[in-house]
Scaffold this active site. Structure first.
Site, PDB file in Angstrom:
ATOM      1  N   CYS A  66       0.972  -1.195   0.096  1.00 24.91           N
ATOM      2  CA  CYS A  66      -0.004  -0.019   0.003  1.00 24.91           C
ATOM      3  C   CYS A  66       1.020   1.254  -0.152  1.00 24.91           C
ATOM      4  CB  CYS A  66      -1.034   0.103   1.246  1.00 24.91           C
ATOM      5  SG  CYS A  66      -0.511  -0.072   2.868  1.00 24.91           S
ATOM      6  N   HIS A  99      13.576 -14.340  12.333  1.00 22.49           N
ATOM      7  CA  HIS A  99      13.113 -14.357  13.760  1.00 22.49           C
ATOM      8  C   HIS A  99      11.754 -14.325  13.724  1.00 22.49           C
ATOM      9  CE1 HIS A  99      17.136 -11.933  15.406  1.00 22.49           C
ATOM     10  NE2 HIS A  99      17.407 -13.029  14.521  1.00 22.49           N
TER      11      HIS A  99
END
Ligand code: RB5
Length: 146
Positions: A66, A99
């Protein structure tokens, strides 16, 4: 190769098109869930569509764009099982996979250089979840629900 759902609003349309082409050139199976033009639309509709495609198993991963990468990430993250990460550079994209095991990557067309965006997406795809101490944390994310 992965099945990758892509989606954007009008403000992310051009970068989404570019990233879809790059992903296809890399051999991935791309489903383009819209927008299909630069006409004004609402980013939650497309974040939801990509999130549902990934959470429902129709796609392995998702890429959302976006204007800022923020609103569409918020929408995707409302879908249970989605870990959508808005990133603005290569390192955050790599970390999102290593992670956080992000299954949707979100970018802001108005904020990121397109070349950096391409490198961020490919770095995210090439990275691997490191497991170990991150497993329990990601499980806690998923336990929070949508
Ligand atoms: C659209 O103008 C813009 O608000 C949207 O693309 C996004 O940046 C929202 O988070």
């Amino acid at each position: 190769m992965s099945r990758i759902a892509v989606g954007s609003d009008h403000a992310g349309f051009a970068l989404k098109q570019q990233l879809a082409d790059v992903l296809r050139d890399l051999g991935h199976e791309v489903s383009d869930l819209g927008a299909h033009s630069a006409d004004r639309v609402d980013y939650p509709d497309f974040g939801e569509a990509v999130g549902r495609a990934v959470a429902g198993g129709d796609a392995d991963l998702g890429v959302c764009v976006c204007g800022s990468g923020l609103g569409i990430a918020m929408a995707a993250n409302k879908v249970s099982g989605i870990r959508a990460a808005p990133v603005h550079d290569v390192v955050s994209a790599q970390l999102a996979r290593q992670h956080n095991d992000a299954n949707v990557l979100c970018l802001g067309e108005r904020l990121i250089d397109p070349e950096v965006a391409v490198r961020a997406v490919t770095a995210w795809l090439d990275a691997e979840f490191e497991g170990g101490r991150h497993v329990g944390r990601v499980a806690k994310l998923d336990a929070l629900g949508g």
